[in-house]
Design a protein around this motif. Structure first.
Motif, short mmCIF file in Angstrom:
data_model
loop_
_atom_site.label_atom_id
_atom_site.label_comp_id
_atom_site.label_asym_id
_atom_site.label_seq_id
_atom_site.Cartn_x
_atom_site.Cartn_y
_atom_site.Cartn_z
N GLY A 14 0.82 -1.21 0.00
CA GLY A 14 0.00 0.00 0.00
C GLY A 14 0.85 1.25 0.00
O GLY A 14 0.58 2.20 -0.74
N MET A 15 1.91 1.27 0.83
CA MET A 15 2.75 2.46 0.95
C MET A 15 3.53 2.72 -0.33
O MET A 15 3.49 3.81 -0.90
N LEU A 16 4.27 1.70 -0.82
CA LEU A 16 5.07 1.88 -2.03
C LEU A 16 4.20 2.03 -3.27
O LEU A 16 4.53 2.80 -4.18
N GLY A 17 3.08 1.30 -3.30
CA GLY A 17 2.18 1.41 -4.44
C GLY A 17 1.60 2.80 -4.56
O GLY A 17 1.52 3.38 -5.65
N SER A 18 1.19 3.39 -3.45
CA SER A 18 0.64 4.73 -3.45
C SER A 18 1.72 5.78 -3.68
O SER A 18 1.53 6.75 -4.40
N ALA A 236 -1.38 2.84 2.00
CA ALA A 236 -1.67 3.71 0.87
C ALA A 236 -1.78 5.17 1.32
O ALA A 236 -1.30 6.08 0.64
N LYS A 237 -2.40 5.40 2.45
CA LYS A 237 -2.50 6.76 2.97
C LYS A 237 -1.12 7.30 3.34
O LYS A 237 -0.80 8.47 3.08
N LEU A 238 -0.30 6.44 3.95
CA LEU A 238 1.05 6.85 4.33
C LEU A 238 1.88 7.17 3.08
O LEU A 238 2.64 8.15 3.06
N GLY A 239 1.74 6.36 2.03
CA GLY A 239 2.48 6.59 0.80
C GLY A 239 2.12 7.92 0.17
O GLY A 239 3.00 8.62 -0.36
N ALA A 240 0.86 8.30 0.20
CA ALA A 240 0.42 9.58 -0.37
C ALA A 240 1.03 10.76 0.40
O ALA A 240 1.39 11.78 -0.18
N ILE A 241 1.16 10.59 1.72
CA ILE A 241 1.76 11.65 2.54
C ILE A 241 3.25 11.79 2.22
O ILE A 241 3.77 12.90 2.07
N ILE A 242 3.95 10.65 2.12
CA ILE A 242 5.38 10.68 1.81
C ILE A 242 5.62 11.26 0.41
O ILE A 242 6.57 12.00 0.18
N ASN A 243 4.73 10.92 -0.53
CA ASN A 243 4.85 11.40 -1.90
C ASN A 243 4.90 12.92 -1.96
O ASN A 243 5.63 13.51 -2.76
N GLU A 244 4.12 13.55 -1.09
CA GLU A 244 4.04 15.01 -1.09
C GLU A 244 5.36 15.65 -0.66
O GLU A 244 5.66 16.79 -1.01
N GLN A 245 6.18 14.89 0.10
CA GLN A 245 7.42 15.43 0.64
C GLN A 245 8.64 15.15 -0.25
O GLN A 245 9.66 15.83 -0.13
N LEU A 246 8.55 14.15 -1.14
CA LEU A 246 9.71 13.74 -1.94
C LEU A 246 9.81 14.52 -3.24
O LEU A 246 8.80 14.91 -3.82
N LYS A 247 11.03 14.71 -3.71
CA LYS A 247 11.26 15.32 -5.01
C LYS A 247 11.00 14.28 -6.11
O LYS A 247 11.13 13.09 -5.89
N SER A 248 10.68 14.75 -7.30
CA SER A 248 10.32 13.87 -8.41
C SER A 248 11.42 12.87 -8.75
O SER A 248 11.17 11.69 -8.98
N ASP A 249 12.67 13.33 -8.81
CA ASP A 249 13.78 12.45 -9.17
C ASP A 249 13.94 11.31 -8.17
O ASP A 249 14.31 10.19 -8.54
N LYS A 250 13.68 11.58 -6.91
CA LYS A 250 13.78 10.53 -5.90
C LYS A 250 12.70 9.48 -6.09
O LYS A 250 12.93 8.29 -5.85
#
Length: 274
Positions: A14-18, A236-250
């Motif tokens: 869920g986390m990595l997929g999101s 999945a919810k956690l992944g969406a939160i982390i996504n907001e903090q990471l840069k695109s290249d990462k």
């Protein structure tokens, strides 16, 4: 212990997929197929059961992450529905093709697919988005740096690519995000974060179609689903939160590394049976 392992697999999927817009199936299917050789609980897993369970889980991860991305205003609904016009029918064909796959060929094909996607991401800087025709769809987006980004696509090309992605989704139980996200970034110029969020909504729609088909065919073991769903939902919810903090290249780097490692492992397992 095996049930606890399934819960953590669901959380990771869920986390990595999101986070990467994959839907989680590209983690669940390899995990189930790898563990079948080491645990009694999963010893009866077949490619059909692994795919069926994965697609049902993706309905939950897709819904959970889509709700989170909607709050972040990152989902391009128009693009997602257009792509679903291709991915929906494609998913049904993929479900049909899945019925004839044996374990070893399935692992090898899946592993090769993951490595090919990783290679495409490696050369992404050498590729340029396709030119949008006069009848194409043009969109704009303001990213986290407050920059105005334009992207676009031809509906015909988008539907054709989504059809192929949907077919792979029904065949391998991966959701299609591992191919659709790179296609959206490379061919249509989508900003990576927007591509991930839009992909998750399309995955939700496609997963509903293909999972219902697998349920009808008897390819879903509900005990596995019950063990995987809680972790997948919160992951999945956690992944969406982390996504907001990471840069695109990462985001792209993480995706490539995972695809290579998992792909090599699956090919080895398919060739050696271990």
């Amino acid at each position: 212990m095996e049930w606890i392992l399934l819960i953590f697999i669901g959380l990771a999927a869920g986390m990595l997929g999101s986070l990467l817009g994959l839907g989680g199936g590209i983690i669940i299917v390899p995990a189930l197929m790898m563990l079948r050789a080491y645990t009694e609980l999963l010893s009866g897993i077949t490619p059909q059961l692994a795919v069926g369970v994965s697609l049902v889980i993706m309905v939950f991860t897709g819904l959970s992450s889509t709700l989170a991305y909607i709050k972040q205003k990152k989902v391009d609904f128009i693009a997602a529905w257009i792509f679903f016009a291709g991915s929906g029918p494609g998913a049904l064909i993929g479900v049909y093709l899945n019925q004839g796959l044996e374990v070893e060929p399935f692992l090898i094909y899946f592993g090769l697919f993951m490595i090919v996607v990783s290679f495409v991401l490696l050369i992404r800087h050498l590729l340029r988005p396709l030119k949008v025709s006069k009848n194409g769809i043009r969109r704009s987006y303001i990213n986290t740096l407050n920059e105005h980004v334009e992207y676009g696509f031809s509906p015909v090309i988008g539907i054709a690519i989504a059809f192929f992605v949907g077919m792979l989704s029904g065949l391998f139980g991966i959701g299609g995000g591992s191919l659709m996200v790179p296609a959206m970034i490379l061919l249509f110029g989508f900003p990576p974060h927007l591509a991930v969020a839009t992909s998750m909504f399309m995955i939700l729609l496609s997963a509903i179609v293909s999972s219902v088909s697998h349920i009808i065919l008897g390819n879903v073991e509900w005990l596995y689903v019950l063990a995987l769903v809680p972790g997948a939902w919160f992951g999945a919810k956690l992944g969406a939160i982390i996504n907001e903090q990471l840069k695109s290249d990462k985001l792209i780097f993480l995706l490539r590394i995972f695809l290579i490692i998992a792909g090599i492992r699956l090919i080895w397992q398919g060739l050696t049976g271990s």
